[in-house]
Scaffold this active site. Structure first.
Site, PDB file in Angstrom:
ATOM      1  N   LYS A  29       1.318  -1.556  -0.079  1.00 58.57           N
ATOM      2  CA  LYS A  29      -0.083  -0.064   0.088  1.00 58.57           C
ATOM      3  C   LYS A  29       0.865   1.341  -0.470  1.00 58.57           C
ATOM      4  O   LYS A  29       2.364   0.885   0.059  1.00 58.57           O
ATOM      5  CB  LYS A  29      -0.850  -0.142   1.310  1.00 58.57           C
ATOM      6  N   TYR A  69     -11.821  -2.588  -3.020  1.00 59.22           N
ATOM      7  CA  TYR A  69     -12.954  -2.817  -2.219  1.00 59.22           C
ATOM      8  C   TYR A  69     -14.628  -2.545  -1.914  1.00 59.22           C
ATOM      9  O   TYR A  69     -15.120  -2.169  -1.600  1.00 59.22           O
ATOM     10  CB  TYR A  69     -12.486  -1.298  -0.780  1.00 59.22           C
ATOM     11  N   HIS A 135      -1.880  -5.270   1.190  1.00 60.22           N
ATOM     12  CA  HIS A 135      -3.347  -5.958   0.539  1.00 60.22           C
ATOM     13  C   HIS A 135      -2.863  -7.440   0.641  1.00 60.22           C
ATOM     14  O   HIS A 135      -1.827  -7.657  -0.470  1.00 60.22           O
ATOM     15  CB  HIS A 135      -3.669  -5.528  -0.664  1.00 60.22           C
ATOM     16  N   GLU A 146      -9.576 -10.417  -8.256  1.00 61.98           N
ATOM     17  CA  GLU A 146      -8.940  -8.906  -8.327  1.00 61.98           C
ATOM     18  C   GLU A 146      -6.931  -9.446  -9.007  1.00 61.98           C
ATOM     19  O   GLU A 146      -7.172  -8.086  -9.241  1.00 61.98           O
ATOM     20  CB  GLU A 146      -7.753  -8.874  -6.983  1.00 61.98           C
TER      21      GLU A 146
END
Ligand code: DAT
Ligand code: MG
Length: 169
Positions: A29, A69, A135, A146
């Site tokens: 991140k 998300y 993540h 994803e």
């Protein structure tokens, strides 16, 4: 070409993406990138023995992050999370190996770094849930979603893993 066929095969026959072929989506991140933790994170998955399939530095759009998300959109922290994830580049990666989704979650540690055990990435490198460095997909199904969201099929490289013989029975 072989990768494209494998991706199609895995899509048509979900079990084909399991075992040694299982893949997960990981991202360092923006706080992890700013704090120069990219090398440390990559090192942990690499020395564990997992196989790197894709890696890129991305300034994620709000649209991509909202989609990534989507499950959390009703949560009170959602807009803060989207702002944080878009506050700088992230390092998006795909890693492959036996049980890679579950084992990666164990290497990453609990969502709240206060609960993450020493020795895990979140246990060793961060303090608050809103700045938790990394993540990792939470299931094989989320990993598929994803990976498809962050990478084009041709960005996932097929390469012969010379260490596989020494890692797997
Ligand atoms: P994880 O990242 O461990 O899969 P998650 O999917 O439940 O956790 O949440 C995604 C991210 O949202 C998490 O890494 C940090 C943020 N988050 C989760 N719970 C939070 C909370 N209670 N307050 C602030 N941010 C939170
Ligand atoms: Mg999650």
């Amino acid at each position: 070409m072989i990768c494209l066929l494998l991706a199609l095969f895995a899509h048509l026959f979900p079990a084909a993406g399991s075992g040694v072929q299982e893949r997960t989506f990981l991202a360092v991140k923006p706080d992890g990138v700013q704090r120069r933790l990219v090398g440390e994170v990559v090192r942990r998955f690499e020395t564990k023995g997992f196989k790197l399939v894709a890696l890129k530095l991305v300034q994620a759009s709000e649209e991509l992050l909202r989609e990534h998300y989507a499950e959390l959109r009703e949560r009170p922290f959602f807009s803060r999370l989207i702002k944080y994830m878009g506050s700088g580049p992230v390092v998006a990666m795909v890693w492959q190996g036996l049980d890679v989704v579950r084992v990666s979650r164990a290497l990453i540690g609990a969502t709240d770094p206060a609960d993450a055990l020493p020795g895990t990435i979140r246990g060793d490198f961060c303090i608050e849930v809103g700045k938790n460095v990394i993540h990792g997909s939470d299931s094989v199904e989320s990993a598929r979603r994803e990976i498809a969201l962050w990478f084009r099929p041709e960005e996932l490289l097929c390469w012969e893993d010379g260490a596989e013989h020494w890692l797997y029975e």
